[in-house]
Design a protein around this motif. Structure first.
Motif, PDB file in Angstrom:
ATOM      1  N   ALA A 296       0.948  -1.122  -0.083  1.00  0.00           N
ATOM      2  CA  ALA A 296      -0.097  -0.082  -0.056  1.00  0.00           C
ATOM      3  C   ALA A 296       0.867   1.146  -0.089  1.00  0.00           C
ATOM      4  CB  ALA A 296      -0.990   0.149   1.185  1.00  0.00           C
ATOM      5  N   LEU A 297       0.430   2.073  -0.747  1.00  0.00           N
ATOM      6  CA  LEU A 297       0.953   3.747  -0.768  1.00  0.00           C
ATOM      7  C   LEU A 297      -0.064   4.462  -0.272  1.00  0.00           C
ATOM      8  CD1 LEU A 297       3.394   5.019  -1.996  1.00  0.00           C
ATOM      9  CD2 LEU A 297       2.170   5.565  -4.046  1.00  0.00           C
ATOM     10  N   VAL A 298       0.557   5.311   0.956  1.00  0.00           N
ATOM     11  CA  VAL A 298      -0.494   5.955   1.649  1.00  0.00           C
ATOM     12  C   VAL A 298       0.139   7.453   1.687  1.00  0.00           C
ATOM     13  CG1 VAL A 298      -1.379   6.370   4.005  1.00  0.00           C
ATOM     14  CG2 VAL A 298      -0.965   4.121   3.266  1.00  0.00           C
ATOM     15  N   GLY A 299      -0.998   8.424   1.204  1.00  0.00           N
ATOM     16  CA  GLY A 299      -0.530   9.702   1.363  1.00  0.00           C
ATOM     17  C   GLY A 299      -1.990  10.611   1.113  1.00  0.00           C
ATOM     18  N   ALA A 300      -1.780  11.802   1.527  1.00  0.00           N
ATOM     19  CA  ALA A 300      -2.844  12.578   1.342  1.00  0.00           C
ATOM     20  C   ALA A 300      -2.590  13.267  -0.321  1.00  0.00           C
ATOM     21  CB  ALA A 300      -2.710  13.725   2.340  1.00  0.00           C
ATOM     22  N   GLY A 301      -3.878  13.725  -0.640  1.00  0.00           N
ATOM     23  CA  GLY A 301      -3.849  14.529  -1.815  1.00  0.00           C
ATOM     24  C   GLY A 301      -3.823  13.455  -3.025  1.00  0.00           C
ATOM     25  N   MET A 302      -4.275  12.247  -2.719  1.00  0.00           N
ATOM     26  CA  MET A 302      -3.856  11.259  -3.727  1.00  0.00           C
ATOM     27  C   MET A 302      -5.331  11.114  -4.957  1.00  0.00           C
ATOM     28  SD  MET A 302      -2.389   7.698  -2.528  1.00  0.00           S
ATOM     29  CE  MET A 302      -0.583   7.670  -2.130  1.00  0.00           C
ATOM     30  N   ARG A 303      -6.312  11.381  -4.058  1.00  0.00           N
ATOM     31  CA  ARG A 303      -7.698  11.322  -4.785  1.00  0.00           C
ATOM     32  C   ARG A 303      -7.598  11.513  -6.346  1.00  0.00           C
ATOM     33  NH1 ARG A 303     -12.038  14.332  -1.764  1.00  0.00           N
ATOM     34  NH2 ARG A 303     -10.505  15.697  -2.277  1.00  0.00           N
ATOM     35  N   SER A 304      -7.275  13.051  -6.271  1.00  0.00           N
ATOM     36  CA  SER A 304      -7.434  13.799  -7.459  1.00  0.00           C
ATOM     37  C   SER A 304      -6.127  13.464  -8.574  1.00  0.00           C
ATOM     38  CB  SER A 304      -7.662  15.220  -7.450  1.00  0.00           C
ATOM     39  OG  SER A 304      -6.639  15.698  -6.708  1.00  0.00           O
ATOM     40  N   ASN A 305      -5.229  12.607  -8.273  1.00  0.00           N
ATOM     41  CA  ASN A 305      -4.029  12.296  -9.132  1.00  0.00           C
ATOM     42  C   ASN A 305      -3.922  10.786  -9.558  1.00  0.00           C
ATOM     43  OD1 ASN A 305      -1.998  14.948  -8.820  1.00  0.00           O
ATOM     44  ND2 ASN A 305      -3.079  14.669  -7.055  1.00  0.00           N
ATOM     45  N   ALA A 306      -4.327  10.946 -11.019  1.00  0.00           N
ATOM     46  CA  ALA A 306      -4.364   9.417 -11.550  1.00  0.00           C
ATOM     47  C   ALA A 306      -2.682   9.284 -11.536  1.00  0.00           C
ATOM     48  CB  ALA A 306      -5.030   9.533 -12.815  1.00  0.00           C
ATOM     49  N   GLY A 307      -1.980  10.462 -11.665  1.00  0.00           N
ATOM     50  CA  GLY A 307      -0.562  10.157 -12.082  1.00  0.00           C
ATOM     51  C   GLY A 307       0.221   9.419 -10.719  1.00  0.00           C
ATOM     52  N   VAL A 308      -0.274   9.435  -9.557  1.00  0.00           N
ATOM     53  CA  VAL A 308       0.194   8.777  -8.679  1.00  0.00           C
ATOM     54  C   VAL A 308       0.119   7.084  -8.907  1.00  0.00           C
ATOM     55  CG1 VAL A 308       0.249   8.088  -5.922  1.00  0.00           C
ATOM     56  CG2 VAL A 308      -0.275  10.457  -6.965  1.00  0.00           C
ATOM     57  N   SER A 309      -1.096   6.798  -9.370  1.00  0.00           N
ATOM     58  CA  SER A 309      -1.252   5.282  -9.539  1.00  0.00           C
ATOM     59  C   SER A 309      -0.280   5.045 -10.942  1.00  0.00           C
ATOM     60  CB  SER A 309      -2.507   4.884 -10.226  1.00  0.00           C
ATOM     61  OG  SER A 309      -3.512   5.434  -9.189  1.00  0.00           O
ATOM     62  N   ALA A 310      -0.377   5.793 -11.976  1.00  0.00           N
ATOM     63  CA  ALA A 310       0.458   5.545 -12.886  1.00  0.00           C
ATOM     64  C   ALA A 310       2.216   5.435 -12.532  1.00  0.00           C
ATOM     65  CB  ALA A 310       0.371   6.499 -14.090  1.00  0.00           C
ATOM     66  N   GLN A 311       2.476   6.263 -11.893  1.00  0.00           N
ATOM     67  CA  GLN A 311       3.926   6.362 -11.062  1.00  0.00           C
ATOM     68  C   GLN A 311       4.229   4.835 -10.453  1.00  0.00           C
ATOM     69  OE1 GLN A 311       4.923   9.692  -9.120  1.00  0.00           O
ATOM     70  NE2 GLN A 311       7.204   9.044  -8.830  1.00  0.00           N
ATOM     71  N   LEU A 312       3.248   4.471  -9.671  1.00  0.00           N
ATOM     72  CA  LEU A 312       3.332   3.505  -9.007  1.00  0.00           C
ATOM     73  C   LEU A 312       3.368   2.236  -9.811  1.00  0.00           C
ATOM     74  CD1 LEU A 312       3.064   1.504  -6.200  1.00  0.00           C
ATOM     75  CD2 LEU A 312       0.466   1.764  -6.814  1.00  0.00           C
ATOM     76  N   PHE A 313       2.346   1.925 -10.679  1.00  0.00           N
ATOM     77  CA  PHE A 313       2.559   0.786 -11.747  1.00  0.00           C
ATOM     78  C   PHE A 313       3.535   0.605 -12.677  1.00  0.00           C
ATOM     79  CE2 PHE A 313      -2.452   1.638 -11.647  1.00  0.00           C
ATOM     80  CZ  PHE A 313      -2.590   0.925 -10.416  1.00  0.00           C
ATOM     81  N   GLU A 314       4.259   1.846 -12.858  1.00  0.00           N
ATOM     82  CA  GLU A 314       5.294   2.062 -13.740  1.00  0.00           C
ATOM     83  C   GLU A 314       6.483   1.598 -12.961  1.00  0.00           C
ATOM     84  OE1 GLU A 314       5.508   5.379 -16.194  1.00  0.00           O
ATOM     85  OE2 GLU A 314       7.631   5.332 -16.348  1.00  0.00           O
ATOM     86  N   ALA A 315       6.784   1.890 -11.699  1.00  0.00           N
ATOM     87  CA  ALA A 315       7.812   1.524 -10.896  1.00  0.00           C
ATOM     88  C   ALA A 315       7.961   0.125 -10.732  1.00  0.00           C
ATOM     89  CB  ALA A 315       7.768   2.231  -9.451  1.00  0.00           C
ATOM     90  N   LEU A 316       6.508  -0.470 -10.525  1.00  0.00           N
ATOM     91  CA  LEU A 316       6.454  -2.029 -10.538  1.00  0.00           C
ATOM     92  C   LEU A 316       6.969  -2.847 -11.903  1.00  0.00           C
ATOM     93  CD1 LEU A 316       3.198  -2.404  -8.408  1.00  0.00           C
ATOM     94  CD2 LEU A 316       5.744  -2.733  -7.636  1.00  0.00           C
ATOM     95  N   TYR A 317       6.444  -2.222 -12.869  1.00  0.00           N
ATOM     96  CA  TYR A 317       6.502  -2.681 -14.395  1.00  0.00           C
ATOM     97  C   TYR A 317       8.060  -2.468 -14.459  1.00  0.00           C
ATOM     98  CZ  TYR A 317       7.210  -2.445 -19.489  1.00  0.00           C
ATOM     99  OH  TYR A 317       7.570  -2.916 -20.831  1.00  0.00           O
ATOM    100  N   ASP A 318       8.881  -1.645 -14.206  1.00  0.00           N
ATOM    101  CA  ASP A 318      10.409  -1.556 -14.281  1.00  0.00           C
ATOM    102  C   ASP A 318      10.939  -2.638 -13.760  1.00  0.00           C
ATOM    103  OD1 ASP A 318       9.930   0.735 -16.097  1.00  0.00           O
ATOM    104  OD2 ASP A 318      10.453   1.963 -14.455  1.00  0.00           O
ATOM    105  N   ALA A 319      10.504  -3.034 -12.339  1.00  0.00           N
ATOM    106  CA  ALA A 319      11.138  -4.043 -11.573  1.00  0.00           C
ATOM    107  C   ALA A 319      10.492  -5.262 -11.814  1.00  0.00           C
ATOM    108  CB  ALA A 319      10.780  -3.962 -10.259  1.00  0.00           C
ATOM    109  N   GLY A 320       9.677  -5.667 -13.145  1.00  0.00           N
ATOM    110  CA  GLY A 320       9.219  -6.739 -13.472  1.00  0.00           C
ATOM    111  C   GLY A 320       8.438  -7.487 -12.558  1.00  0.00           C
ATOM    112  N   ILE A 321       7.627  -6.743 -11.743  1.00  0.00           N
ATOM    113  CA  ILE A 321       6.741  -7.346 -10.729  1.00  0.00           C
ATOM    114  C   ILE A 321       5.233  -7.075 -11.253  1.00  0.00           C
ATOM    115  CG2 ILE A 321       5.677  -6.902  -8.349  1.00  0.00           C
ATOM    116  CD1 ILE A 321       8.462  -5.829  -7.616  1.00  0.00           C
TER     117      ILE A 321
END
Ligand code: ADP
Ligand code: ASP
Ligand code: MG
Length: 434
Positions: free
Chosen positions: A361-386
């Motif tokens: 889980a990634l936790v933090g305020a101000g995420m709701r309106s930021n699809a960019g956070v999800s994209a960044q999370l998924f990309e980090a996992l993709y880069d690591a082959g997860i």
């Protein structure tokens, strides 16, 4: 004169030497003119060892007897701690949960505090003694039985005492310097957070950060208890858990754009991982209205804590769909049994049970309106082959399910990707992490 509640976790009282060290610390606070109430956990890995022992005797220990057994751990540490304080020339008295008035509901192993009547603790303080209370345990008035509050519950004992005695602060002493941006045992570059909102702390605790018991955070927020987490191994300032209003949070995440608009900027508090969950997939569910309701009615009757739910699009040719959900491994067998019993009625094909999942889980305020956070999370996992198997989001959290053996690496790469890595390796002073 201030009243201070201090809680010492198992890793802070793992042997006689540590107990003496903690006793000195308590005496210093007392000498400084404060009234001191202490909540103490069982020594080191005692609770785990008692649990192992119970399971060596029988695969399914009777809940009442298991609570009886586990509460013995805290009885040992509280008495030893009181002796150590007395040997330093200060009066100290230890109390079991029931002696200290920790009244709970009747749920063995997961009891909730319903009332605190700390008359004997108050009397001990009035007589100038330090009061030591066994953590993690209580008493139910109807059954007249001893209960436990669930793993990590000594934190909640401390907060409940602080609320009932109107303490000026509740200090949770542990084997790290405070709340970090991730578990330092998993992410060595995690860094300490000076202040964290109770909401973010709740999400981290709910997502597996065992540094604070989730109920302790809830209780502190509800009763306005000032809650601090700090190390029992040094004097550094720890982490302050703050009660932030919705307006304060909005102000914290607000940033002004060049054209003068105010938007929310995500401020990441931290990353948590959890290996205690499993996934059940109900395969081949008829894709007609009412089936999800039917399935989760059966599940809810078992009192299991369902977390993430995913339903697939049905295959047009068959009109069948799959529904997957995560739940604590400890609830797994019960839910499988309950669903199997209703299989003919619900009409699904079969059940799959997967206990090799990890949740991040990634936790933090101000995420709701930021699809960019999800994209960044998924990309980090993709880069690591997860590979990501499930996703769920809330206002201040994004969770993903991965294979169990990749979740720690996932935590490290996500921590790095969001710029949370500190300059130095975090120190864990004690404990086995068990
Ligand atoms: P105690 O025995 O003091 O109750 P716990 O083992 O319950 O200690 O909690 C402290 C441990 O929590 C740390 O040693 C650390 O490994 C773990 N932990 C998990 N997440 C975090 C986090 N975000 N910040 C600090 N510690 C964490
Ligand atoms: N001794 C209990 C446990 O290990 C309670 C606690 O330490 O908070 O879970
Ligand atoms: Mg703990």
């Amino acid at each position: 004169m201030a009243l201070i509640v201090q809680k010492f976790g198992g890793s802070s009282v793992s042997d006689a030497e540590s107990i003496k060290r903690v006793a000195k610390r308590i005496v210093e606070t007392h000498k400084a003119g404060n009234e001191v109430v202490v909540a103490v956990s069982a020594m080191g890995d005692t609770t785990d060892e008692l649990l192992d022992l119970a399971h060596d005797v029988t695969p399914i220990p009777a809940p009442r007897e298991l609570d009886m057994l586990l509460t013995a751990g805290e009885r040992i540490s509280m008495a030893l701690l009181a002796m150590a304080i007395r040997s330093l020339g200060h009066d100290a008295r230890s109390f079991t949960g029931s002696q200290a008035g920790m009244i709970t509901d009747a749920r063995h192993g997961a009891a909730r505090i319903v009332d605190v009547t700390p008359g004997r603790v108050r009397d001990a303080l009035d007589e100038g003694a330090v009061a030591i209370v066994a953590g993690f345990q209580g008493f139910n008035r109807d059954t007249r039985d001893i209960t436990t509050l669930g793993r990590g519950g000594s934190d909640t004992t401390a907060v409940a005492l602080a609320a009932a005695l109107d303490a000026s602060v509740c200090e949770i002493y542990t084997d790290v310097d405070g709340v970090f941006t991730a578990d330092p045992r998993i992410v060595p570059l995690a860094h300490k957070i000076d202040r964290i909102s109770s909401e973010e702390m709740l999400e981290l605790a709910a997502s597996g950060a065992k540094v604070l018991h989730i109920r302790a955070v809830e209780y502190a927020r509800r009763h306005g208890v000032t809650l601090k987490v700090r190390s029992s191994f040094n004097n550094t300032e720890g982490t302050l858990v703050i009660n932030e209003s919705a307006e304060e949070r909005a102000a914290r995440v607000a940033v002004e754009t060049k054209d003068g608009r105010t938007v929310e900027e995500p401020i990441i508090a931290g990353v948590a991982t959890d290996l205690s969950e499993a996934k059940i997939t109900v395969v081949g569910v008829p894709d007609v209205p009412g089936k999800a309701a039917q399935i989760f009615k059966i599940v809810s009757k078992t009192n299991a804590n369902v977390d993430i739910i995913v339903q697939n699009v049905s295959a047009a040719a068959t009109g069948l769909t799959d529904i997957s959900f995560t739940l604590p491994k400890s609830d797994g067998q019960r839910v499988l049994t309950a669903l199997t019993a209703e299989q003919p009625d619900v009409g699904f094909q079969n059940l799959q049970y997967d206990d090799q999942i990890g949740k991040l889980a990634l936790v933090g305020a101000g995420m709701r309106s930021n699809a960019g956070v999800s994209a960044q999370l998924f990309e980090a996992l993709y880069d690591a082959g997860i590979n990501i198997e499930m996703i769920s989001t809330s206002e201040i959290r994004i969770s993903v399910v991965t294979r169990a053996d990749t979740v720690n690496e996932a935590a490290r790469v996500v921590h790095r990707a969001f710029g949370l890595d500190g300059d130095a390796q975090a120190i864990v002073y004690a404990g086995t992490g068990r």
